[in-house]
Design a protein around this motif. Structure first.
Motif, PDB file in Angstrom:
ATOM      1  N   TYR A   1       0.845  -1.189   0.000  1.00  0.00           N
ATOM      2  CA  TYR A   1       0.000   0.000   0.000  1.00  0.00           C
ATOM      3  C   TYR A   1       0.877   1.234   0.000  1.00  0.00           C
ATOM      4  O   TYR A   1       2.074   1.171   0.295  1.00  0.00           O
ATOM      5  CB  TYR A   1      -0.957   0.022   1.199  1.00  0.00           C
ATOM      6  CG  TYR A   1      -0.338  -0.327   2.535  1.00  0.00           C
ATOM      7  CD1 TYR A   1       0.307   0.622   3.308  1.00  0.00           C
ATOM      8  CD2 TYR A   1      -0.412  -1.633   3.015  1.00  0.00           C
ATOM      9  CE1 TYR A   1       0.876   0.295   4.527  1.00  0.00           C
ATOM     10  CE2 TYR A   1       0.151  -1.975   4.232  1.00  0.00           C
ATOM     11  CZ  TYR A   1       0.783  -1.014   4.991  1.00  0.00           C
ATOM     12  OH  TYR A   1       1.350  -1.354   6.197  1.00  0.00           O
ATOM     13  N   GLY A   7       0.703   5.663   1.059  1.00  0.00           N
ATOM     14  CA  GLY A   7       0.167   6.394   2.183  1.00  0.00           C
ATOM     15  C   GLY A   7       0.744   7.775   2.338  1.00  0.00           C
ATOM     16  O   GLY A   7       1.868   8.045   1.909  1.00  0.00           O
ATOM     17  N   HIS A  15      -7.648  -5.667   6.449  1.00  0.00           N
ATOM     18  CA  HIS A  15      -6.564  -4.697   6.570  1.00  0.00           C
ATOM     19  C   HIS A  15      -6.548  -3.737   5.376  1.00  0.00           C
ATOM     20  O   HIS A  15      -5.510  -3.150   5.060  1.00  0.00           O
ATOM     21  CB  HIS A  15      -5.217  -5.423   6.714  1.00  0.00           C
ATOM     22  CG  HIS A  15      -5.006  -5.992   8.085  1.00  0.00           C
ATOM     23  ND1 HIS A  15      -5.514  -7.206   8.481  1.00  0.00           N
ATOM     24  CD2 HIS A  15      -4.360  -5.492   9.160  1.00  0.00           C
ATOM     25  CE1 HIS A  15      -5.188  -7.436   9.742  1.00  0.00           C
ATOM     26  NE2 HIS A  15      -4.485  -6.420  10.179  1.00  0.00           N
ATOM     27  N   ARG A  26      -6.956  -0.335   3.607  1.00  0.00           N
ATOM     28  CA  ARG A  26      -6.711   1.010   4.119  1.00  0.00           C
ATOM     29  C   ARG A  26      -6.907   2.029   3.009  1.00  0.00           C
ATOM     30  O   ARG A  26      -6.928   1.682   1.823  1.00  0.00           O
ATOM     31  CB  ARG A  26      -5.259   1.126   4.620  1.00  0.00           C
ATOM     32  CG  ARG A  26      -4.780  -0.061   5.445  1.00  0.00           C
ATOM     33  CD  ARG A  26      -3.264  -0.250   5.265  1.00  0.00           C
ATOM     34  NE  ARG A  26      -2.799  -1.481   5.894  1.00  0.00           N
ATOM     35  CZ  ARG A  26      -2.294  -1.565   7.120  1.00  0.00           C
ATOM     36  NH1 ARG A  26      -2.183  -0.474   7.844  1.00  0.00           N
ATOM     37  NH2 ARG A  26      -1.909  -2.714   7.621  1.00  0.00           N
ATOM     38  N   THR A  60      -2.663   8.015   6.365  1.00  0.00           N
ATOM     39  CA  THR A  60      -3.712   7.396   5.561  1.00  0.00           C
ATOM     40  C   THR A  60      -3.570   5.879   5.505  1.00  0.00           C
ATOM     41  O   THR A  60      -4.562   5.183   5.283  1.00  0.00           O
ATOM     42  CB  THR A  60      -3.730   7.950   4.127  1.00  0.00           C
ATOM     43  OG1 THR A  60      -2.465   7.723   3.494  1.00  0.00           O
ATOM     44  CG2 THR A  60      -4.047   9.442   4.109  1.00  0.00           C
ATOM     45  N   ASP A  61      -2.375   5.361   5.716  1.00  0.00           N
ATOM     46  CA  ASP A  61      -2.224   3.911   5.758  1.00  0.00           C
ATOM     47  C   ASP A  61      -2.721   3.324   7.077  1.00  0.00           C
ATOM     48  O   ASP A  61      -2.764   2.100   7.228  1.00  0.00           O
ATOM     49  CB  ASP A  61      -0.770   3.497   5.493  1.00  0.00           C
ATOM     50  CG  ASP A  61       0.216   4.184   6.407  1.00  0.00           C
ATOM     51  OD1 ASP A  61       0.319   5.425   6.343  1.00  0.00           O
ATOM     52  OD2 ASP A  61       0.891   3.493   7.201  1.00  0.00           O
ATOM     53  N   ASN A  62      -3.107   4.188   8.019  1.00  0.00           N
ATOM     54  CA  ASN A  62      -3.714   3.735   9.269  1.00  0.00           C
ATOM     55  C   ASN A  62      -5.180   4.137   9.360  1.00  0.00           C
ATOM     56  O   ASN A  62      -5.747   4.189  10.458  1.00  0.00           O
ATOM     57  CB  ASN A  62      -2.956   4.308  10.472  1.00  0.00           C
ATOM     58  CG  ASN A  62      -1.573   3.712  10.612  1.00  0.00           C
ATOM     59  OD1 ASN A  62      -1.344   2.568  10.229  1.00  0.00           O
ATOM     60  ND2 ASN A  62      -0.646   4.478  11.148  1.00  0.00           N
ATOM     61  N   THR A  63      -5.793   4.413   8.219  1.00  0.00           N
ATOM     62  CA  THR A  63      -7.216   4.728   8.152  1.00  0.00           C
ATOM     63  C   THR A  63      -7.899   3.609   7.387  1.00  0.00           C
ATOM     64  O   THR A  63      -7.650   3.424   6.193  1.00  0.00           O
ATOM     65  CB  THR A  63      -7.442   6.077   7.452  1.00  0.00           C
ATOM     66  OG1 THR A  63      -6.745   7.112   8.154  1.00  0.00           O
ATOM     67  CG2 THR A  63      -8.928   6.420   7.402  1.00  0.00           C
ATOM     68  N   THR A  64      -8.745   2.851   8.070  1.00  0.00           N
ATOM     69  CA  THR A  64      -9.299   1.644   7.468  1.00  0.00           C
ATOM     70  C   THR A  64     -10.551   1.922   6.658  1.00  0.00           C
ATOM     71  O   THR A  64     -11.281   2.875   6.900  1.00  0.00           O
ATOM     72  CB  THR A  64      -9.648   0.603   8.552  1.00  0.00           C
ATOM     73  OG1 THR A  64     -10.634   1.163   9.435  1.00  0.00           O
ATOM     74  CG2 THR A  64      -8.421   0.190   9.337  1.00  0.00           C
TER      75      THR A  64
END
Length: 502
Positions: free
Chosen positions: A86, A88, A190, A192, A263-267
């Motif tokens: 991914y 981010g 997972h 994101r 943004t890589d921790n926004t699901t």
């Protein structure tokens, strides 16, 4: 991202029933990989209720073969672990390729009700996305994620869950040598915002990814057309905006500071993910920052709704080619959906705040709440303790509230509050009980978490086990748990920082 054939070093029959729909349907976003052999694995904590809920056999998980799977040394016989790719935005800066730098998606399980979940390992060794890192994790941060994610679940906040933490027997070097560990994490997926940020740049992956995400999390939308007004992708964007608005409101209501809202921790599912430098506020302070890497305060407590909206704008950008046939139309449609975020967030927040002070779920007393928050900010009142103390005040026990807010300052507000309760037909006893059902007595207080993780790093799991019991029963008053209700001493709070653990 081309798949790399790297089969696990060994397989185990301790767990079975794995599927791999994400890797099968979107193989270009995965790389088949394997964990590193752990020299001396030892199970530190196993979430037996979660294991049972997933239909897993607890004794198998506790066996040597089960522990080998949970630490990444082996894989289930019917699973092919992968690292996922991914992109981010990290602290506002775009990184074209991030991916699972120290994680492996073992596969997907279906619980007895038929719900599909991911089982992922965190800290199982380097992957092609490690970007110079060692791919390992250490005991403290992995136990932090286990503890806080389970506390969040007990608070009713959508979150990934933690199945286990296994010590590896390997020292990992951070500021010095620390004992290594692997977390097993369960998530509805997972996927994101960062997954979409990568897929849109690959081009032909975007629509298959969107359809996969919709089928997995919003299956009713599959009945909608793929083009035209109100197509499934517009509704998909609306659903993600709604879930994330509700999520961040719930964070604010319990005083949770995520710390690294990239943004890589926004699901896409609307679950909280990645508990690296997270913390809970004691004193109410919108500017509260705990993460050692957030020097500019981008992800401060009070900034979280705005940052979340910014992240959703990045998500909307990835969907533009799907939501309308022309760029101008697409921007207009996406902007209209994003513009609804503020109202959605305020609706969830206001309803929650109203319940916290014993008023109706339909919020009607804006000035009353605003003035309470101003009073709390002025006196650096304990966020969690204040709402419980208000309930005690209704029971005729003013002492706890007087310890938090000077009575000469709080008395005018309390008079207005009681008048509002009377106007809405709320009697004192039932209102106090209702408040206690939504206001936790116990949260993962930073100083208690810190002392528990320090003890666990030194080999003593006793404080961690007790704290875990406390925070997974956040509303249950017990005399023996009284020390877990108090905020940190000022000398601790003034210098406390959290770290990602990488």
């Amino acid at each position: 991202m081309a798949a790399h054939d790297s089969s696990p070093a060994r397989t185990s029959t301790a767990l079975a029933g794995f599927e791999s729909t994400f890797a099968d349907e979107l193989s270009r976003l995965t790389v088949a990989w394997q964990g590193v052999e752990a020299p001396d694995p030892r199970l530190l904590v196993l979430n037996e209720p979660l294991a049972v809920a997933l239909g897993l056999d607890v004794e198998s998980l506790r066996s040597d073969d089960g522990i080998a799977i949970l630490v990444g040394s082996a894989a289930p016989a019917d699973a092919t672990p992968v690292a996922t790719a991914y992109s981010g935005h990290q602290f506002g800066n775009y990184a074209q390729l991030l991916g699972d730098g120290r994680a492996l998606l073992i596969g997907e399980l279906r619980d007895p009700a038929g719900n599909r979940v991911d089982l992922q390992l965190k800290g199982s060794g380097p992957t092609p996305f490690s970007r110079g890192g060692d791919g390992f994790a250490v005991v403290g941060p992995m136990l932090r994620e286990y503890l806080v994610s389970e506390a969040m679940h007990a608070l009713g906040i959508p979150t990934t869950r933690s199945l286990s933490v296994v010590a590896t027997g390997r020292d990992v070097h951070r500021s010095g040598p620390e004992p290594g560990a692997v977390l097993a994490r369960v998530a509805s997926s997972h996927l994101r915002v960062g997954t979409f940020e990568l897929a849109v740049r690959v081009g032909e992956l975007l629509q298959p990814l969107a359809d996969y995400a919709i089928a997995r999390h919003y299956p009713d939308l599959l009945e909608l057309p793929v083009s035209g007004g109100g197509n499934r992708y517009v509704k998909f964007l609306e659903e993600v905006v709604e879930r994330q608005a509700a999520l961040v409101a719930r964070w604010m209501l319990v005083g949770f500071v995520h710390g690294v809202m990239n943004t890589d921790n926004t699901t896409i599912s609307g679950e909280t993910i990645d508990y690296g430098p997270c913390a809970f506020i004691d004193a109410f302070d919108p500017a509260a920052v705990f993460s050692s890497i957030d020097s500019g305060g981008r992800y401060a407590f009070g900034n979280q709704p705005g940052v979340l909206k910014w992240n959703l704008a990045r998500f909307a950008e990835t969907l533009l080619q799907l939501v309308a046939p022309t760029p101008d139309e697409a921007v207009a449609v996406a902007t209209a959906v994003l513009s609804s975020f503020d109202a959605r967030y305020k609706q969830h927040l206001n309803a929650g705040l109203s319940a916290k002070v014993g008023l109706a779920d339909t919020f009607v007393e804006h000035d009353l709440i605003d003035d309470l928050l101003a009073l709390m900010g002025e006196h650096r009142a304990d966020w969690t303790g204040t709402f419980r103390a208000l309930a005690e005040d209704l029971r005729g026990r003013p002492g706890p509230l007087d310890e938090i807010l000077p009575r000469e300052r709080s008395a005018p507000w309390i008079a207005r509050w009681r008048a509002a309760l009377a106007e809405h037909g709320r009697d004192d006893a039932s209102t106090a009980d209702a408040m206690d059902r939504v206001n936790p007595l116990y949260i993962p207080r930073n100083h208690r978490v810190d002392e528990a993780l320090r003890a666990a790093t030194d080999g003593d799991m006793g404080p961690f086990d007790e704290l875990l019991d406390v925070v997974t029963h956040p509303f249950d008053r017990r005399v023996e748990w009284v020390r877990y209700t108090t905020p940190a001493p000022e000398e601790f709070a003034s210098s406390f920082q959290t770290f990602c653990g990488t």
